[in-house]
Design a protein around this motif. Structure first.
Motif, PDB file in Angstrom:
ATOM      1  N   UNK A 138     -88.970 -91.406   7.204  1.00 23.75           N
ATOM      2  CA  UNK A 138     -90.196 -90.728   6.513  1.00 23.75           C
ATOM      3  C   UNK A 138     -90.575 -91.810   5.099  1.00 23.75           C
ATOM      4  N   UNK A 139     -91.664 -92.301   5.015  1.00 23.56           N
ATOM      5  CA  UNK A 139     -92.234 -93.271   4.092  1.00 23.56           C
ATOM      6  C   UNK A 139     -93.016 -92.449   3.077  1.00 23.56           C
ATOM      7  N   UNK A 140     -94.453 -93.094   3.006  1.00 19.25           N
ATOM      8  CA  UNK A 140     -95.246 -92.492   2.179  1.00 19.25           C
ATOM      9  C   UNK A 140     -96.475 -93.050   2.147  1.00 19.25           C
ATOM     10  N   UNK A 141     -97.719 -92.506   1.965  1.00 20.20           N
ATOM     11  CA  UNK A 141     -98.942 -93.408   1.905  1.00 20.20           C
ATOM     12  C   UNK A 141     -99.074 -94.255   0.625  1.00 20.20           C
ATOM     13  N   UNK A 142     -98.307 -94.192  -0.610  1.00 19.27           N
ATOM     14  CA  UNK A 142     -98.483 -95.104  -1.505  1.00 19.27           C
ATOM     15  C   UNK A 142     -97.650 -96.363  -1.096  1.00 19.27           C
ATOM     16  N   UNK A 143     -96.959 -96.307   0.050  1.00 18.69           N
ATOM     17  CA  UNK A 143     -96.511 -97.352   0.660  1.00 18.69           C
ATOM     18  C   UNK A 143     -97.567 -98.160   1.280  1.00 18.69           C
TER      19      UNK A 143
END
Length: 258
Positions: A138-143
């Motif tokens: 689970x990453x994130x769109x800020x990545x």
């Protein structure tokens, strides 16, 4: 997912309960990892009504704890089929790059990147040997898209993409899929109590104004829910996504990729 053995880190808080419950409803046997075992015990009681679960105390930044958690999972249920890395943190909120302390930067990098790496390192030898496995980070769109005031967090999730893609190439020949789900803003306790207050203070706005700004940036004009993220994790962990690996799947109402 019936009878699949699924290890979920950070299961007790944030998006963890929704993700864990979605797998349980599909018949998976869950190994719930986290530092707060009280929250995990509450979740286990709910999951035991529809499937079965094991609680294991684990600090994902500790290599020995990660290895021990996988050993406990295998001893209780059998070989691990799926790893979902949910555990993570927000890092400094509202701080510029020059205001971010080295300690604050290192802490979120170790948790968001290092935690996923250590858990993957613990499960992959078994998956490779059995020629089967699914890993969902689970990453994130800020990545995927820079964000002012979230440099350290953005760096950690950007780095996680590299970890995911490189590992997907390495594990692919052994029938192991490695993907990343990238949530945008996800409504919930962490969003309301940790992210929004800092962003609102930094911007001189009310929390409701900041939330409305975020929603207006998305094509669908709404903030994601934990259940939205859970559905994406379930898809990438199941065999219907057998030919998908190394992707980042944004769950953000249409922002990072549009």
């Amino acid at each position: 997912m019936k009878d699949r053995i699924v290890v979920i880190t950070g299961a007790g808080k944030g998006m963890g309960p929704a993700i864990s419950t979605s797998f349980a409803k599909e018949g998976a046997k869950l190994v719930l990892l986290g530092r707060d075992t009280e929250a995990l015990d509450v979740l286990k009681m709910a999951i035991d009504e529809i499937s079965s679960a094991l609680v294991v105390k684990c600090d994902v930044t500790d290599p020995a704890a990660c290895a021990a958690a996988v050993t406990a999972a295998e001893s209780h249920f059998g070989p691990v089929d799926v790893l979902v890395n949910v555990a993570g943190g927000t890092g400094p909120v509202g701080a510029t790059a020059w205001e971010t302390t080295p300690e604050g930067f290192d802490e979120i990098i170790q948790l968001n990147m290092g935690g996923c790496f250590l858990m993957m390192r613990a499960v992959l030898p078994g998956m490779v040997a059995r020629r089967y496995g699914k890993i969902v980070n689970v990453g994130g769109t800020f990545g995927m898209h820079g964000r002012a005031g979230r440099m350290a967090y953005s760096a950690s999730k950007w780095g996680l993409r590299g970890i995911t893609k490189s590992t997907a190439i390495e594990a692919g020949p052994y029938n192991v899929n490695v993907n990343i789900v990238a949530p945008g803003m996800v409504d919930g306790p962490r969003f309301r109590t940790k992210v929004m207050p800092g962003m609102a203070e930094a911007r001189g706005l009310t929390e409701d104004e900041v939330i409305a700004e975020h929603a207006a940036e998305y094509a669908l004009r709404r903030i994601s829910t934990a259940e939205d993220v859970a559905s994406a994790c379930l898809f990438l962990a199941s065999d219907v996504s057998r030919q998908i690996t190394g992707v980042d799947l944004p769950v953000d109402g249409g922002w990072a990729s549009l």
